[in-house]
Design a protein around this motif. Structure first.
Motif, PDB file in Angstrom:
ATOM      1  N   ALA A  37       0.840  -1.204   0.000  1.00  0.00           N
ATOM      2  CA  ALA A  37       0.000   0.000   0.000  1.00  0.00           C
ATOM      3  C   ALA A  37       0.870   1.247   0.000  1.00  0.00           C
ATOM      4  CB  ALA A  37      -0.932  -0.002   1.204  1.00  0.00           C
ATOM      5  N   LYS A  38       1.948   1.224   0.765  1.00  0.00           N
ATOM      6  CA  LYS A  38       2.854   2.368   0.843  1.00  0.00           C
ATOM      7  C   LYS A  38       3.664   2.547  -0.432  1.00  0.00           C
ATOM      8  CE  LYS A  38       3.211   2.151   5.832  1.00  0.00           C
ATOM      9  NZ  LYS A  38       4.034   1.805   6.973  1.00  0.00           N
ATOM     10  N   SER A  39       3.799   1.477  -1.216  1.00  0.00           N
ATOM     11  CA  SER A  39       4.580   1.529  -2.458  1.00  0.00           C
ATOM     12  C   SER A  39       3.739   1.958  -3.657  1.00  0.00           C
ATOM     13  CB  SER A  39       5.216   0.170  -2.735  1.00  0.00           C
ATOM     14  OG  SER A  39       6.108  -0.167  -1.704  1.00  0.00           O
ATOM     15  N   GLY A  40       2.468   2.276  -3.430  1.00  0.00           N
ATOM     16  CA  GLY A  40       1.624   2.792  -4.497  1.00  0.00           C
ATOM     17  C   GLY A  40       0.874   1.751  -5.299  1.00  0.00           C
ATOM     18  N   ALA A  41       0.572   0.608  -4.721  1.00  0.00           N
ATOM     19  CA  ALA A  41      -0.192  -0.424  -5.427  1.00  0.00           C
ATOM     20  C   ALA A  41      -1.528   0.147  -5.912  1.00  0.00           C
ATOM     21  CB  ALA A  41      -0.447  -1.622  -4.515  1.00  0.00           C
ATOM     22  N   GLN A  42      -1.867  -0.152  -7.148  1.00  0.00           N
ATOM     23  CA  GLN A  42      -3.148   0.290  -7.699  1.00  0.00           C
ATOM     24  C   GLN A  42      -4.284  -0.625  -7.242  1.00  0.00           C
ATOM     25  OE1 GLN A  42      -3.567   3.198  -9.486  1.00  0.00           O
ATOM     26  NE2 GLN A  42      -1.479   3.431  -8.743  1.00  0.00           N
ATOM     27  N   ASP A  43      -4.051  -1.921  -7.317  1.00  0.00           N
ATOM     28  CA  ASP A  43      -5.017  -2.923  -6.882  1.00  0.00           C
ATOM     29  C   ASP A  43      -4.312  -3.852  -5.916  1.00  0.00           C
ATOM     30  OD1 ASP A  43      -7.208  -2.120  -8.561  1.00  0.00           O
ATOM     31  OD2 ASP A  43      -6.178  -3.064 -10.250  1.00  0.00           O
ATOM     32  N   LEU A  44      -5.033  -4.295  -4.901  1.00  0.00           N
ATOM     33  CA  LEU A  44      -4.457  -5.183  -3.902  1.00  0.00           C
ATOM     34  C   LEU A  44      -5.409  -6.340  -3.664  1.00  0.00           C
ATOM     35  CD1 LEU A  44      -1.801  -4.943  -2.221  1.00  0.00           C
ATOM     36  CD2 LEU A  44      -3.265  -4.416  -0.303  1.00  0.00           C
ATOM     37  N   TYR A  45      -4.838  -7.524  -3.452  1.00  0.00           N
ATOM     38  CA  TYR A  45      -5.606  -8.746  -3.246  1.00  0.00           C
ATOM     39  C   TYR A  45      -5.162  -9.415  -1.957  1.00  0.00           C
ATOM     40  CZ  TYR A  45      -6.625  -7.945  -8.114  1.00  0.00           C
ATOM     41  OH  TYR A  45      -7.025  -7.364  -9.295  1.00  0.00           O
ATOM     42  N   CYS A  46      -6.143  -9.928  -1.213  1.00  0.00           N
ATOM     43  CA  CYS A  46      -5.874 -10.718  -0.025  1.00  0.00           C
ATOM     44  C   CYS A  46      -5.940 -12.181  -0.459  1.00  0.00           C
ATOM     45  CB  CYS A  46      -6.909 -10.419   1.057  1.00  0.00           C
ATOM     46  SG  CYS A  46      -6.570 -11.216   2.628  1.00  0.00           S
ATOM     47  N   HIS A  47      -4.819 -12.872  -0.373  1.00  0.00           N
ATOM     48  CA  HIS A  47      -4.691 -14.277  -0.756  1.00  0.00           C
ATOM     49  C   HIS A  47      -4.960 -15.097   0.503  1.00  0.00           C
ATOM     50  CE1 HIS A  47      -3.045 -17.603  -3.141  1.00  0.00           C
ATOM     51  NE2 HIS A  47      -2.322 -17.937  -2.086  1.00  0.00           N
ATOM     52  N   THR A  48      -6.089 -15.797   0.555  1.00  0.00           N
ATOM     53  CA  THR A  48      -6.520 -16.466   1.783  1.00  0.00           C
ATOM     54  C   THR A  48      -6.636 -17.970   1.607  1.00  0.00           C
ATOM     55  OG1 THR A  48      -8.881 -16.305   1.307  1.00  0.00           O
ATOM     56  CG2 THR A  48      -7.881 -14.459   2.474  1.00  0.00           C
ATOM     57  N   GLY A  49      -6.524 -18.668   2.705  1.00  0.00           N
ATOM     58  CA  GLY A  49      -6.733 -20.107   2.754  1.00  0.00           C
ATOM     59  C   GLY A  49      -6.979 -20.524   4.190  1.00  0.00           C
ATOM     60  N   PHE A  50      -7.451 -21.730   4.363  1.00  0.00           N
ATOM     61  CA  PHE A  50      -7.778 -22.238   5.694  1.00  0.00           C
ATOM     62  C   PHE A  50      -6.995 -23.514   5.946  1.00  0.00           C
ATOM     63  CE2 PHE A  50     -11.281 -19.689   4.252  1.00  0.00           C
ATOM     64  CZ  PHE A  50     -11.591 -18.936   5.375  1.00  0.00           C
ATOM     65  N   GLY A  51      -6.616 -23.731   7.195  1.00  0.00           N
ATOM     66  CA  GLY A  51      -5.888 -24.932   7.577  1.00  0.00           C
ATOM     67  C   GLY A  51      -4.507 -24.589   8.100  1.00  0.00           C
ATOM     68  N   ASN A  53      -0.386 -24.102   8.066  1.00  0.00           N
ATOM     69  CA  ASN A  53       0.478 -23.374   7.140  1.00  0.00           C
ATOM     70  C   ASN A  53       1.031 -24.237   6.018  1.00  0.00           C
ATOM     71  OD1 ASN A  53       0.282 -20.751   8.075  1.00  0.00           O
ATOM     72  ND2 ASN A  53       1.872 -21.034   9.602  1.00  0.00           N
ATOM     73  N   ASP A  54       1.244 -25.527   6.273  1.00  0.00           N
ATOM     74  CA  ASP A  54       1.821 -26.388   5.234  1.00  0.00           C
ATOM     75  C   ASP A  54       0.766 -27.006   4.316  1.00  0.00           C
ATOM     76  OD1 ASP A  54       0.732 -28.057   7.139  1.00  0.00           O
ATOM     77  OD2 ASP A  54       2.443 -29.393   7.236  1.00  0.00           O
ATOM     78  N   GLY A  55      -0.498 -26.656   4.475  1.00  0.00           N
ATOM     79  CA  GLY A  55      -1.535 -27.239   3.637  1.00  0.00           C
ATOM     80  C   GLY A  55      -2.806 -26.407   3.611  1.00  0.00           C
ATOM     81  N   TRP A  56      -2.749 -25.227   3.020  1.00  0.00           N
ATOM     82  CA  TRP A  56      -3.941 -24.385   2.933  1.00  0.00           C
ATOM     83  C   TRP A  56      -4.994 -25.056   2.073  1.00  0.00           C
ATOM     84  CZ3 TRP A  56      -2.705 -18.534   1.981  1.00  0.00           C
ATOM     85  CH2 TRP A  56      -1.823 -18.073   2.945  1.00  0.00           C
ATOM     86  N   GLU A  57      -6.269 -24.868   2.440  1.00  0.00           N
ATOM     87  CA  GLU A  57      -7.411 -25.334   1.653  1.00  0.00           C
ATOM     88  C   GLU A  57      -8.284 -24.134   1.306  1.00  0.00           C
ATOM     89  OE1 GLU A  57      -9.418 -28.123   4.140  1.00  0.00           O
ATOM     90  OE2 GLU A  57      -7.794 -29.587   4.049  1.00  0.00           O
ATOM     91  N   ASN A  58      -9.147 -24.310   0.319  1.00  0.00           N
ATOM     92  CA  ASN A  58     -10.081 -23.257  -0.103  1.00  0.00           C
ATOM     93  C   ASN A  58      -9.356 -21.930  -0.359  1.00  0.00           C
ATOM     94  OD1 ASN A  58     -12.237 -25.077   0.228  1.00  0.00           O
ATOM     95  ND2 ASN A  58     -12.376 -24.571   2.385  1.00  0.00           N
ATOM     96  N   ILE A  59      -8.288 -22.004  -1.121  1.00  0.00           N
ATOM     97  CA  ILE A  59      -7.472 -20.819  -1.410  1.00  0.00           C
ATOM     98  C   ILE A  59      -8.208 -19.917  -2.399  1.00  0.00           C
ATOM     99  CG2 ILE A  59      -5.306 -20.017  -2.404  1.00  0.00           C
ATOM    100  CD1 ILE A  59      -4.107 -22.721  -1.471  1.00  0.00           C
ATOM    101  N   THR A  60      -8.220 -18.633  -2.089  1.00  0.00           N
ATOM    102  CA  THR A  60      -8.877 -17.667  -2.961  1.00  0.00           C
ATOM    103  C   THR A  60      -8.166 -16.324  -2.856  1.00  0.00           C
ATOM    104  OG1 THR A  60     -11.013 -16.727  -3.569  1.00  0.00           O
ATOM    105  CG2 THR A  60     -10.577 -16.945  -1.239  1.00  0.00           C
ATOM    106  N   ASP A  61      -8.289 -15.530  -3.895  1.00  0.00           N
ATOM    107  CA  ASP A  61      -7.804 -14.159  -3.894  1.00  0.00           C
ATOM    108  C   ASP A  61      -9.014 -13.240  -3.887  1.00  0.00           C
ATOM    109  OD1 ASP A  61      -5.163 -14.903  -3.998  1.00  0.00           O
ATOM    110  OD2 ASP A  61      -4.940 -14.588  -6.134  1.00  0.00           O
ATOM    111  N   VAL A  62      -9.054 -12.329  -2.929  1.00  0.00           N
ATOM    112  CA  VAL A  62     -10.166 -11.401  -2.796  1.00  0.00           C
ATOM    113  C   VAL A  62      -9.635  -9.994  -3.055  1.00  0.00           C
ATOM    114  CG1 VAL A  62     -11.899 -10.470  -1.214  1.00  0.00           C
ATOM    115  CG2 VAL A  62     -11.227 -12.882  -1.052  1.00  0.00           C
TER     116      VAL A  62
END
Length: 112
Positions: A37-51, A53-62
Motif C-alpha cells: 500500500a505504501k509503495s503505491g499499489a493500484q489494486d491489492l488482493y488478499c490471498h486467503t486459505g484455511f488450515g 500453514n503447510d496445507g492451505w485449503e479453499n485458497i482464494t484471492d479477494v
C-alpha cells in the motif's frame, strides 16, 4: 476501549484484523496499510486459505477496497480451523510477512 465486547488485533506491518478472537460463522475485517500500500499499489488482493500453514485449503484471492491509505476486505469464516492470508498487488509483488504469512486460529465459540 472497545464497547462492543469484541477485540481487534493490531499487528506489525500495517495489518488490522477485527474481531479477534475469530469465531466460526463470523465475517472478519482485514485492513492492510503495509509495504504494498505504501509503495503505491493500484489494486491489492488478499490471498486467503484455511488450515495449517503447510496445507492451505479453499485458497482464494479477494480484491480489496481502497479506503484512503489502506485497503480493506471482509472474509467469511465458516468452520473452526486457521485463517491464513498474505497480500499481492496487480504487478505481482507479494507481502507474505517475511515468509510467515498471517495466521489466526478460528474458534468454535464454545467456552470450555
Amino acid at each position: 476501549m472497545h464497547t462492543t465486547g469484541q477485540m481487534q488485533a493490531d499487528l506489525d506491518q500495517g495489518i488490522k484484523v477485527t474481531p479477534t478472537p475469530i469465531i466460526a460463522g463470523q465475517r472478519v475485517d482485514i485492513q492492510y496499510e503495509g509495504l504494498l500500500a505504501k509503495s503505491g499499489a493500484q489494486d491489492l488482493y488478499c490471498h486467503t486459505g484455511f488450515g495449517l500453514n503447510d496445507g492451505w485449503e479453499n485458497i482464494t484471492d479477494v480484491k480489496m477496497n481502497r479506503l484512503g491509505n489502506c485497503f480493506a476486505t471482509k472474509i467469511a469464516v465458516d468452520k473452526d480451523s486457521r485463517l491464513n492470508f498474505c497480500f499481492h498487488d496487480n504487478a505481482g509483488n507479494w507481502d507474505n510477512n517475511s515468509g510467515r504469512n498471517w495466521s489466526f486460529e478460528i474458534h468454535n465459540g464454545k467456552l470450555y
